[in-house]
Scaffold this motif. Sequence first.
Motif, PDB file in Angstrom:
ATOM      1  N   UNK A 262      -5.031  -0.491  22.864  1.00  0.00           N
ATOM      2  CA  UNK A 262      -4.138   0.286  23.655  1.00  0.00           C
ATOM      3  C   UNK A 262      -3.330   0.687  22.408  1.00  0.00           C
ATOM      4  N   UNK A 263      -2.122   0.894  22.185  1.00  0.00           N
ATOM      5  CA  UNK A 263      -1.320   0.942  20.866  1.00  0.00           C
ATOM      6  C   UNK A 263       0.220   1.218  21.086  1.00  0.00           C
ATOM      7  N   UNK A 264       1.183   1.057  20.538  1.00  0.00           N
ATOM      8  CA  UNK A 264       2.420   1.402  20.493  1.00  0.00           C
ATOM      9  C   UNK A 264       2.781   2.350  20.304  1.00  0.00           C
ATOM     10  N   UNK A 265       2.438   3.423  20.637  1.00  0.00           N
ATOM     11  CA  UNK A 265       3.053   4.984  20.601  1.00  0.00           C
ATOM     12  C   UNK A 265       4.483   5.666  20.160  1.00  0.00           C
ATOM     13  N   UNK A 266       4.297   6.238  19.167  1.00  0.00           N
ATOM     14  CA  UNK A 266       5.694   6.886  18.482  1.00  0.00           C
ATOM     15  C   UNK A 266       6.275   7.850  19.997  1.00  0.00           C
ATOM     16  N   UNK A 267       7.771   7.279  19.957  1.00  0.00           N
ATOM     17  CA  UNK A 267       8.119   7.982  20.778  1.00  0.00           C
ATOM     18  C   UNK A 267       9.984   9.344  19.931  1.00  0.00           C
ATOM     19  N   UNK A 268      10.003  10.406  20.390  1.00  0.00           N
ATOM     20  CA  UNK A 268      10.522  10.698  19.553  1.00  0.00           C
ATOM     21  C   UNK A 268      10.622  11.639  19.236  1.00  0.00           C
ATOM     22  N   UNK A 269      11.455  12.514  18.433  1.00  0.00           N
ATOM     23  CA  UNK A 269      11.622  13.652  18.004  1.00  0.00           C
ATOM     24  C   UNK A 269      11.309  14.770  16.763  1.00  0.00           C
ATOM     25  N   UNK A 270      10.543  13.852  15.924  1.00  0.00           N
ATOM     26  CA  UNK A 270      10.880  14.718  14.592  1.00  0.00           C
ATOM     27  C   UNK A 270      11.072  15.576  14.013  1.00  0.00           C
ATOM     28  N   UNK A 271      11.137  15.991  12.958  1.00  0.00           N
ATOM     29  CA  UNK A 271      11.516  17.444  12.594  1.00  0.00           C
ATOM     30  C   UNK A 271      10.095  18.071  12.877  1.00  0.00           C
ATOM     31  N   UNK A 272       8.940  17.076  12.094  1.00  0.00           N
ATOM     32  CA  UNK A 272       7.704  17.957  12.301  1.00  0.00           C
ATOM     33  C   UNK A 272       6.757  17.427  13.025  1.00  0.00           C
ATOM     34  N   UNK A 273       6.614  17.736  14.611  1.00  0.00           N
ATOM     35  CA  UNK A 273       4.711  17.168  15.393  1.00  0.00           C
ATOM     36  C   UNK A 273       3.828  16.891  14.654  1.00  0.00           C
ATOM     37  N   UNK A 274       3.318  16.183  14.541  1.00  0.00           N
ATOM     38  CA  UNK A 274       2.276  15.912  14.213  1.00  0.00           C
ATOM     39  C   UNK A 274       1.028  16.488  14.832  1.00  0.00           C
ATOM     40  N   UNK A 286       6.802  25.471  31.653  1.00  0.00           N
ATOM     41  CA  UNK A 286       6.211  26.304  30.533  1.00  0.00           C
ATOM     42  C   UNK A 286       6.488  27.639  30.207  1.00  0.00           C
ATOM     43  N   UNK A 287       6.049  27.903  31.128  1.00  0.00           N
ATOM     44  CA  UNK A 287       6.588  29.532  30.357  1.00  0.00           C
ATOM     45  C   UNK A 287       7.631  30.284  30.387  1.00  0.00           C
ATOM     46  N   UNK A 288       8.769  29.793  30.621  1.00  0.00           N
ATOM     47  CA  UNK A 288      10.663  29.465  30.561  1.00  0.00           C
ATOM     48  C   UNK A 288      10.793  29.224  28.990  1.00  0.00           C
ATOM     49  N   UNK A 289      10.000  27.971  27.953  1.00  0.00           N
ATOM     50  CA  UNK A 289      10.378  27.851  26.442  1.00  0.00           C
ATOM     51  C   UNK A 289       9.248  27.371  26.270  1.00  0.00           C
ATOM     52  N   UNK A 290       8.833  27.019  25.359  1.00  0.00           N
ATOM     53  CA  UNK A 290       8.312  26.586  24.399  1.00  0.00           C
ATOM     54  C   UNK A 290       7.549  26.425  23.072  1.00  0.00           C
ATOM     55  N   UNK A 291       6.924  25.701  22.561  1.00  0.00           N
ATOM     56  CA  UNK A 291       6.866  25.325  20.763  1.00  0.00           C
ATOM     57  C   UNK A 291       5.588  25.903  20.862  1.00  0.00           C
ATOM     58  N   UNK A 292       5.490  27.379  19.951  1.00  0.00           N
ATOM     59  CA  UNK A 292       4.159  27.813  19.633  1.00  0.00           C
ATOM     60  C   UNK A 292       3.573  27.167  18.937  1.00  0.00           C
ATOM     61  N   UNK A 293       1.805  27.346  19.710  1.00  0.00           N
ATOM     62  CA  UNK A 293       1.123  26.459  19.383  1.00  0.00           C
ATOM     63  C   UNK A 293       0.629  25.586  20.154  1.00  0.00           C
ATOM     64  N   UNK A 352      14.254  21.277  21.714  1.00  0.00           N
ATOM     65  CA  UNK A 352      14.720  21.900  20.610  1.00  0.00           C
ATOM     66  C   UNK A 352      13.413  22.771  19.550  1.00  0.00           C
ATOM     67  N   UNK A 353      12.289  22.331  20.127  1.00  0.00           N
ATOM     68  CA  UNK A 353      11.133  23.037  18.973  1.00  0.00           C
ATOM     69  C   UNK A 353      10.582  23.976  20.062  1.00  0.00           C
ATOM     70  N   UNK A 354      11.574  24.336  21.047  1.00  0.00           N
ATOM     71  CA  UNK A 354      11.087  25.661  22.012  1.00  0.00           C
ATOM     72  C   UNK A 354      11.627  27.738  20.806  1.00  0.00           C
ATOM     73  N   UNK A 355      10.819  28.086  20.577  1.00  0.00           N
ATOM     74  CA  UNK A 355      10.568  29.220  20.455  1.00  0.00           C
ATOM     75  C   UNK A 355       9.856  30.629  20.895  1.00  0.00           C
ATOM     76  N   UNK A 356       9.653  30.635  21.385  1.00  0.00           N
ATOM     77  CA  UNK A 356       8.702  31.578  22.658  1.00  0.00           C
ATOM     78  C   UNK A 356       8.763  31.058  24.015  1.00  0.00           C
TER      79      UNK A 356
END
Length: 453
Positions: A262-274, A286-293, A352-356
């Motif tokens: 197990x590891x400590x996974x980052x939690x947050x909202x960076x500008x770019x999602x890896x 999900x259907x109401x709004x989501x990040x395309x991709x 903040x990421x939803x575009x579709x």
Amino acid sequence: MFFKQFYDQKLSQTSYMVACQKTKEAIIIDPKRVLDEYADVAESQGFNITQATETHIHADFASGLRDANRRFDAKLYVSDEGDENWKYSNMPEETEYLKDGDVIKVGSVELEVIHTPGHTPESVSFVLTDRGAGSVEPMGMFTGDFLFVGDIGRPDLLEEAANMEGTTEEGADAMFDSLKKLGAYPGFMQVWPGHGAGSACGKSLGAVPLSTLGYERKNNWVFKYEDKEAFIQELTSDQPEPPSYFAQMKKVNRDGLPEFKLKAVEVGTPETLPGQIFDLRSKEDFKKGFKRGAINVPYNSKFLQFAGWYIDYDAPMTVIAHPEDSKVLQEELASTGFDDLQLIVPLEEADKYYDDAYDNISPESLVQDRDTRNILDVRSTSEYKSGNLDNAHHIHFGHLDDKELPFGKEETVYVHCQSGVRSAIAMSVLKARGFENVVNIENGYIGIKKAMN
């Protein structure tokens, strides 16, 4: 003797622990990669896990065999049967390689190795006799992916998952001969299989966790065939589509994985999602709004079986999920051999990421002029064959990211599965591929048929 069955509901996978209560030695059979459950049971019973083995190189989950050696210093036993094309590699130096007729001793408990090829060439089963109880008769058999309750292991995974051409027919032929070996064993002998209902390692597995050989002889379809060609035809037809991650599992279980930690996974909202993005919300949200991709795979009991179709093992992963699920998500992804979860975006901060978004249509609205619409059926092949709309195009939902679609990206496409769950996943995949005008048909084929009547 001590006996315990462990069942992983999310992968429909079964593993076992057997121990000698006199010597306190224990062996685990077909262990999953996260070993905590075995460690807890051994500690509570006062046992030492001294050995570990498995029935074959698995395709549907990441094995914990090598980690059992690292964590418990357990001696490992693996099959040395089959041909040279598919052998265990990178095993600990003290590993013992098994042939038909060999015996593993766990204190006064004996596991006799029976070579039962068919599912894979190296597959073995273990016949258990409790010598400590004074028995000379076998109590049962750990059959792995050889014999299930109500079914038998599929012979096509080396061809489907590892691209070894011609192995399906060879496996089916070997499976017929393996079944004949069971004639030497008494009907009272228990059958302890490696999977239950929901596994893609067969086509009609029963939900009962164990059986007896006598019961299977009377009720399992595989014992009704005396003609080998008829048996092979039935065994190789209408098997479910194996998820794409199966190919990865065959390789990593043959060659090995790093120890799971197990590891400590980052939690947050960076500008770019890896990396790859999985959105674990419900299809309704999900259907109401989501990040395309992002691929929408709701976090429920089917998560791994659905997500396994789309995991990219060469890329890190972002999930939109509850941060408190970090531990269990890491453990579940590890069971499919994936260890690179890098970021969790909290559900309440993901907008903040939803575009579709996408729309649903009722089956009643669809059938009014269904003959003029582009319809995509994303069910399994067997479901499609059992009944379909004559103008629907069929592509399994798990292949939408690697198959050519018969529609242009600007065309409106109406998508359905059987009840509406898989088509919602398909919507996210199609959106990720750039299809702008996709519409989900509510309630799937069940709803469509009802609306047509």
